[in-house]
Write a protein that holds these residues in place. Structure first.
Motif, PDB file in Angstrom:
ATOM      1  N   THR A 131     -86.409  10.866  12.144  1.00 37.61           N
ATOM      2  CA  THR A 131     -87.630  10.871  13.268  1.00 37.61           C
ATOM      3  C   THR A 131     -86.870  11.279  14.671  1.00 37.61           C
ATOM      4  OG1 THR A 131     -88.519   9.199  11.908  1.00 37.61           O
ATOM      5  CG2 THR A 131     -89.054   9.256  14.185  1.00 37.61           C
ATOM      6  N   SER A 132     -85.642  10.608  14.735  1.00 35.81           N
ATOM      7  CA  SER A 132     -84.785  10.767  15.974  1.00 35.81           C
ATOM      8  C   SER A 132     -84.464  12.411  16.086  1.00 35.81           C
ATOM      9  CB  SER A 132     -83.520  10.179  16.068  1.00 35.81           C
ATOM     10  OG  SER A 132     -82.706  10.432  17.223  1.00 35.81           O
ATOM     11  N   GLU A 133     -84.216  13.054  15.161  1.00 38.69           N
ATOM     12  CA  GLU A 133     -83.817  14.504  15.301  1.00 38.69           C
ATOM     13  C   GLU A 133     -85.244  15.289  15.346  1.00 38.69           C
ATOM     14  OE1 GLU A 133     -82.429  17.539  11.531  1.00 38.69           O
ATOM     15  OE2 GLU A 133     -81.180  15.794  11.793  1.00 38.69           O
ATOM     16  N   VAL A 134     -86.418  14.980  15.108  1.00 40.76           N
ATOM     17  CA  VAL A 134     -87.515  15.555  15.415  1.00 40.76           C
ATOM     18  C   VAL A 134     -88.039  15.332  16.624  1.00 40.76           C
ATOM     19  CG1 VAL A 134     -90.004  15.618  14.551  1.00 40.76           C
ATOM     20  CG2 VAL A 134     -88.495  15.576  12.730  1.00 40.76           C
ATOM     21  N   ILE A 135     -88.157  14.402  17.343  1.00 41.97           N
ATOM     22  CA  ILE A 135     -88.524  13.816  18.363  1.00 41.97           C
ATOM     23  C   ILE A 135     -87.478  14.027  19.604  1.00 41.97           C
ATOM     24  CG2 ILE A 135     -90.508  12.488  17.463  1.00 41.97           C
ATOM     25  CD1 ILE A 135     -88.918  10.018  18.567  1.00 41.97           C
ATOM     26  N   GLY A 136     -86.554  14.058  19.070  1.00 40.72           N
ATOM     27  CA  GLY A 136     -85.441  14.075  20.506  1.00 40.72           C
ATOM     28  C   GLY A 136     -85.120  12.818  21.242  1.00 40.72           C
ATOM     29  N   HIS A 137     -85.538  11.794  20.757  1.00 39.46           N
ATOM     30  CA  HIS A 137     -85.154  10.121  21.274  1.00 39.46           C
ATOM     31  C   HIS A 137     -84.428   9.400  20.247  1.00 39.46           C
ATOM     32  CE1 HIS A 137     -87.387  11.315  24.889  1.00 39.46           C
ATOM     33  NE2 HIS A 137     -88.271  11.853  24.226  1.00 39.46           N
ATOM     34  N   ASP A 138     -83.777   8.397  20.771  1.00 39.34           N
ATOM     35  CA  ASP A 138     -83.201   7.577  19.751  1.00 39.34           C
ATOM     36  C   ASP A 138     -84.370   6.667  19.139  1.00 39.34           C
ATOM     37  OD1 ASP A 138     -80.418   7.896  20.009  1.00 39.34           O
ATOM     38  OD2 ASP A 138     -80.106   6.826  21.652  1.00 39.34           O
ATOM     39  N   VAL A 139     -84.248   6.219  17.829  1.00 40.02           N
ATOM     40  CA  VAL A 139     -85.282   5.639  17.255  1.00 40.02           C
ATOM     41  C   VAL A 139     -84.471   4.490  16.179  1.00 40.02           C
ATOM     42  CG1 VAL A 139     -86.905   5.852  15.255  1.00 40.02           C
ATOM     43  CG2 VAL A 139     -86.836   7.609  16.765  1.00 40.02           C
ATOM     44  N   LEU A 140     -85.122   3.418  16.472  1.00 34.54           N
ATOM     45  CA  LEU A 140     -84.621   2.193  15.449  1.00 34.54           C
ATOM     46  C   LEU A 140     -85.556   1.579  14.560  1.00 34.54           C
ATOM     47  CD1 LEU A 140     -85.467  -0.764  16.783  1.00 34.54           C
ATOM     48  CD2 LEU A 140     -83.736  -0.093  18.304  1.00 34.54           C
ATOM     49  N   ILE A 141     -85.320   0.826  13.431  1.00 33.62           N
ATOM     50  CA  ILE A 141     -85.931   0.233  12.666  1.00 33.62           C
ATOM     51  C   ILE A 141     -85.630  -1.227  12.635  1.00 33.62           C
ATOM     52  CG2 ILE A 141     -87.036   0.120  10.315  1.00 33.62           C
ATOM     53  CD1 ILE A 141     -87.769   2.698  11.407  1.00 33.62           C
ATOM     54  N   THR A 142     -86.488  -2.080  12.726  1.00 33.30           N
ATOM     55  CA  THR A 142     -86.044  -3.586  12.393  1.00 33.30           C
ATOM     56  C   THR A 142     -86.861  -4.337  11.254  1.00 33.30           C
ATOM     57  OG1 THR A 142     -87.761  -4.564  13.887  1.00 33.30           O
ATOM     58  CG2 THR A 142     -85.709  -3.841  15.094  1.00 33.30           C
ATOM     59  N   ASP A 143     -86.279  -5.513  11.091  1.00 32.67           N
ATOM     60  CA  ASP A 143     -87.162  -6.265  10.182  1.00 32.67           C
ATOM     61  C   ASP A 143     -87.847  -7.109  10.902  1.00 32.67           C
ATOM     62  OD1 ASP A 143     -85.335  -8.574  10.981  1.00 32.67           O
ATOM     63  OD2 ASP A 143     -84.224  -8.379   9.169  1.00 32.67           O
ATOM     64  N   LYS A 144     -88.779  -7.997  10.246  1.00 32.97           N
ATOM     65  CA  LYS A 144     -89.716  -9.033  10.991  1.00 32.97           C
ATOM     66  C   LYS A 144     -88.852  -9.971  11.870  1.00 32.97           C
ATOM     67  CE  LYS A 144     -89.848 -12.276   7.415  1.00 32.97           C
ATOM     68  NZ  LYS A 144     -90.762 -13.060   6.283  1.00 32.97           N
ATOM     69  N   VAL A 179     -94.198  -6.367   8.754  1.00 32.71           N
ATOM     70  CA  VAL A 179     -92.609  -6.553   8.122  1.00 32.71           C
ATOM     71  C   VAL A 179     -91.341  -6.234   9.054  1.00 32.71           C
ATOM     72  CG1 VAL A 179     -93.741  -6.154   5.755  1.00 32.71           C
ATOM     73  CG2 VAL A 179     -93.071  -4.179   6.974  1.00 32.71           C
ATOM     74  N   GLY A 180     -91.897  -5.469  10.256  1.00 31.83           N
ATOM     75  CA  GLY A 180     -90.795  -5.025  11.196  1.00 31.83           C
ATOM     76  C   GLY A 180     -91.365  -4.085  12.167  1.00 31.83           C
ATOM     77  N   THR A 181     -90.479  -3.405  12.854  1.00 28.40           N
ATOM     78  CA  THR A 181     -90.938  -2.622  14.014  1.00 28.40           C
ATOM     79  C   THR A 181     -90.085  -1.166  14.013  1.00 28.40           C
ATOM     80  OG1 THR A 181     -89.237  -3.440  15.577  1.00 28.40           O
ATOM     81  CG2 THR A 181     -91.140  -4.513  15.337  1.00 28.40           C
ATOM     82  N   LEU A 182     -90.649  -0.250  14.575  1.00 25.93           N
ATOM     83  CA  LEU A 182     -90.216   0.991  15.091  1.00 25.93           C
ATOM     84  C   LEU A 182     -90.060   1.061  16.372  1.00 25.93           C
ATOM     85  CD1 LEU A 182     -89.688   4.113  14.371  1.00 25.93           C
ATOM     86  CD2 LEU A 182     -92.073   4.461  14.974  1.00 25.93           C
ATOM     87  N   GLY A 183     -88.986   1.463  16.953  1.00 25.14           N
ATOM     88  CA  GLY A 183     -88.599   1.580  18.235  1.00 25.14           C
ATOM     89  C   GLY A 183     -88.165   2.934  18.723  1.00 25.14           C
ATOM     90  N   ILE A 184     -88.610   3.407  19.904  1.00 23.36           N
ATOM     91  CA  ILE A 184     -88.233   4.673  20.381  1.00 23.36           C
ATOM     92  C   ILE A 184     -87.863   4.238  21.831  1.00 23.36           C
ATOM     93  CG2 ILE A 184     -89.040   7.121  20.899  1.00 23.36           C
ATOM     94  CD1 ILE A 184     -91.300   6.475  18.570  1.00 23.36           C
ATOM     95  N   THR A 185     -86.653   5.039  22.302  1.00 22.44           N
ATOM     96  CA  THR A 185     -86.110   4.798  23.414  1.00 22.44           C
ATOM     97  C   THR A 185     -86.764   5.947  24.490  1.00 22.44           C
ATOM     98  OG1 THR A 185     -84.133   6.278  23.186  1.00 22.44           O
ATOM     99  CG2 THR A 185     -83.969   3.750  22.812  1.00 22.44           C
ATOM    100  N   GLU A 186     -87.059   5.341  25.602  1.00 19.82           N
ATOM    101  CA  GLU A 186     -87.349   6.358  26.600  1.00 19.82           C
ATOM    102  C   GLU A 186     -87.989   7.575  26.467  1.00 19.82           C
ATOM    103  OE1 GLU A 186     -86.259   6.071  31.209  1.00 19.82           O
ATOM    104  OE2 GLU A 186     -84.747   6.159  29.674  1.00 19.82           O
ATOM    105  N   CYS A 187     -89.407   7.445  25.816  1.00 20.26           N
ATOM    106  CA  CYS A 187     -89.861   8.620  25.420  1.00 20.26           C
ATOM    107  C   CYS A 187     -90.908   9.203  26.525  1.00 20.26           C
ATOM    108  CB  CYS A 187     -90.717   8.521  23.906  1.00 20.26           C
ATOM    109  SG  CYS A 187     -91.639   7.102  23.706  1.00 20.26           S
ATOM    110  N   TRP A 188     -90.950   8.778  27.662  1.00 21.67           N
ATOM    111  CA  TRP A 188     -91.716   8.820  28.767  1.00 21.67           C
ATOM    112  C   TRP A 188     -91.232   8.617  30.165  1.00 21.67           C
ATOM    113  CZ3 TRP A 188     -92.547   4.852  25.588  1.00 21.67           C
ATOM    114  CH2 TRP A 188     -92.471   3.816  26.173  1.00 21.67           C
ATOM    115  N   SER A 189     -91.722   9.104  31.197  1.00 21.55           N
ATOM    116  CA  SER A 189     -91.292   8.734  32.391  1.00 21.55           C
ATOM    117  C   SER A 189     -92.013   7.686  33.049  1.00 21.55           C
ATOM    118  CB  SER A 189     -91.416   9.913  33.331  1.00 21.55           C
ATOM    119  OG  SER A 189     -90.587  10.766  32.819  1.00 21.55           O
ATOM    120  N   TYR A 190     -91.408   6.758  33.831  1.00 25.24           N
ATOM    121  CA  TYR A 190     -92.162   5.655  34.357  1.00 25.24           C
ATOM    122  C   TYR A 190     -92.600   5.970  35.798  1.00 25.24           C
ATOM    123  CZ  TYR A 190     -90.776   2.891  30.456  1.00 25.24           C
ATOM    124  OH  TYR A 190     -90.663   2.221  29.174  1.00 25.24           O
TER     125      TYR A 190
END
Length: 95
Positions: free
Chosen positions: A13-26, A84-95
């Motif tokens: 996913t990170s490779e495709v979207i160009g942002h860091d991605v993480l997967i967590t448990d609950k 069951v967990g989460t998907l996190g994506i770092t800074e994928c837009w501007s604030y």
């Protein structure tokens, strides 16, 4: 096996979207991440996303108050009606 799958999802996913991605448990523990130094650490924003069953965004100010969180978005992962967990994506837009 779950950690291996989480890592593979994060990498692809990170490779495709160009942002860091993480997967967590609950419990907010990072199972897989494109930033491998984060694996096995707590991602506090995931706890809120799991509890609320709703995506959460966190800018630099908010993320600085949470353990293991960078600016971005955290999205709950539900399976058969259970969070069951989460998907996190770092800074994928501007604030």
């Amino acid at each position: 096996m779950l950690a291996k799958l989480a890592q593979e999802i994060a990498n692809i996913t990170s490779e495709v979207i160009g942002h860091d991605v993480l997967i967590t448990d609950k419990d907010g523990m990072i199972l897989g991440s494109s930033d491998k130094s984060r694996i096995g650490t707590l991602h506090q924003a995931s706890l809120g996303a799991v509890f609320r069953r709703k995506e959460m965004t966190h800018n630099e100010v908010v993320s600085s108050t949470l353990k293991g969180v960078k600016p971005g978005i955290t999205i709950p992962i539900e399976l058969s009606g259970e969070c069951v967990g989460t998907l996190g994506i770092t800074e994928c837009w501007s604030y």
